[in-house]
Design an enzyme around this catalytic site. Structure first.
Site, PDB file in Angstrom:
ATOM      1  N   LYS A  16      42.218  41.849  37.043  1.00 48.66           N
ATOM      2  CA  LYS A  16      43.702  42.499  36.567  1.00 48.66           C
ATOM      3  C   LYS A  16      44.837  42.314  37.319  1.00 48.66           C
ATOM      4  CE  LYS A  16      41.458  46.355  37.882  1.00 48.66           C
ATOM      5  NZ  LYS A  16      40.246  46.088  38.303  1.00 48.66           N
ATOM      6  N   ARG A  97      41.948  55.943  36.516  1.00 46.17           N
ATOM      7  CA  ARG A  97      40.614  55.375  36.661  1.00 46.17           C
ATOM      8  C   ARG A  97      39.586  56.605  36.231  1.00 46.17           C
ATOM      9  NH1 ARG A  97      41.257  51.655  40.289  1.00 46.17           N
ATOM     10  NH2 ARG A  97      39.849  50.540  41.447  1.00 46.17           N
ATOM     11  N   ARG A 136      37.734  36.087  48.088  1.00 46.23           N
ATOM     12  CA  ARG A 136      38.840  36.678  47.602  1.00 46.23           C
ATOM     13  C   ARG A 136      39.881  36.990  49.016  1.00 46.23           C
ATOM     14  NH1 ARG A 136      40.263  41.680  43.978  1.00 46.23           N
ATOM     15  NH2 ARG A 136      38.690  42.495  45.239  1.00 46.23           N
ATOM     16  N   ARG A 169      39.494  42.114  52.081  1.00 45.26           N
ATOM     17  CA  ARG A 169      39.596  43.629  52.049  1.00 45.26           C
ATOM     18  C   ARG A 169      38.242  44.157  52.445  1.00 45.26           C
ATOM     19  NH1 ARG A 169      41.522  44.401  45.681  1.00 45.26           N
ATOM     20  NH2 ARG A 169      39.596  45.940  45.711  1.00 45.26           N
ATOM     21  N   ARG A 180      30.733  49.613  43.419  1.00 45.16           N
ATOM     22  CA  ARG A 180      32.106  49.700  42.644  1.00 45.16           C
ATOM     23  C   ARG A 180      31.825  49.369  41.186  1.00 45.16           C
ATOM     24  NH1 ARG A 180      35.240  45.842  46.073  1.00 45.16           N
ATOM     25  NH2 ARG A 180      37.198  45.909  44.469  1.00 45.16           N
TER      26      ARG A 180
END
Ligand code: G5P
Ligand code: MG
Length: 224
Positions: A16, A97, A136, A169, A180
């Site tokens: 996203k 969400r 990431r 993160r 998740r």
């Protein structure tokens, strides 16, 4: 392309944030709000909301609806009162969400005559997502996203624009990402139905953001 008010739906790691950046390169003055970026900034600034959010995020849990609704509502308010006009395109990433959040968003946007005009769900195989998340790195103040193989920073460990250090993160580890993904698959079903019923949902599929992006662009070009 006509102006649009877009929600990007998609599992954690589906791209996203990456698609947002690609869209900003081609859509002039595109505004965006990413709920996760707002929360990570609150955490970095050690606000009281940040302290609450940090506990939920590091466990891969959604933060309570009321907290996120008021945070995003404030930002949408700033958007539409300052730079945005009815013809300005904007997009939301990561909010809503839950069904409750979707209804709250409608209640915020309807009186402004600024309802969402399109919802695009990015569908990426979980096998591809798992490989990306562990590598990431992010620059919290700007929300800029890197990946050691897909889009590495010019200098390892540092943001390309500011030179500030990048961080991993707290929710980017295998255990949390599995949770998740499972939660996303449950929570997205009523959301999909909600936006399907409104007639504004399109789903795009692919293993890579480079394959998905042209489909997103085409969807926006086709939309009136
Ligand atoms: P977030 O921040 O909203 P998620 O879980 O929805 O987080 P996430 O993880 O930010 O979504 P993304 O934005 O979909 O993923 O993906 P991305 O960052 O663009 O891409 C992932 C990685 O893959 C990057 O390193 C990128 O460079 C790389 N990549 C992209 N494309 C490719 C490709 O084609 N190939 C390869 N090899 N790599 C690629 O939410 C975080 C938490 O905040 C709270 C919750 O606790 C949530 O878990 N939160 C909320 N809680 C309640 N309600 C809400 N509305 C909330 N919003 C946030
Ligand atoms: Mg993101």
């Amino acid at each position: 392309m006509n102006s649009f008010r877009l929600l990007l739906l998609g599992a954690p790691g589906s791209g996203k944030g990456t698609i947002t950046k690609k869209l900003k390169n081609v859509v002039p003055n595109l505004q965006s709000i990413a709920s996760g970026d707002l929360l990570r900034r609150e955490i970095q600034e050690k606000t009281s909301l940040g302290q609450i959010a940090s506990k939920y995020i590091s466990q891969g849990k959604l933060i309570p609806d009321d907290l996120i609704i008021s945070l995003v509502a404030n930002h949408i308010g700033t958007l539409s009162h300052s730079t945005a006009t009815p013809t300005t395109s904007w997009l939301l990433d990561g909010f809503p969400r839950t069904l409750r959040q979707a209804i709250a968003l409608d209640n915020i946007l309807k009186p402004r005559h600024q309802n969402l005009t399109k919802v695009i769900e990015l569908k990426v195989p979980e096998s591809a997502i798992l490989g990306r998340i562990e590598t990431r790195y992010v620059h919290i103040p700007s929300g800029r996203i890197y990946n050691l193989s897909y889009n590495p920073p010019k200098v390892p460990g540092f943001d390309d624009v500011t030179g500030e250090p990048l961080v991993k993160r707290s929710d980017d580890n295998e255990e949390t990402i599995v949770k998740r993904l499972k939660d996303y698959n449950n929570m997205v079903k009523p959301l999909r139905q909600f936006y399907k019923d409104e007639g504004i949902l399109t789903t795009v599929h692919g293993d890579t953001s480079d394959f998905i992006f042209p489909q997103v662009l085409q969807t926006l070009e086709d939309h009136v």
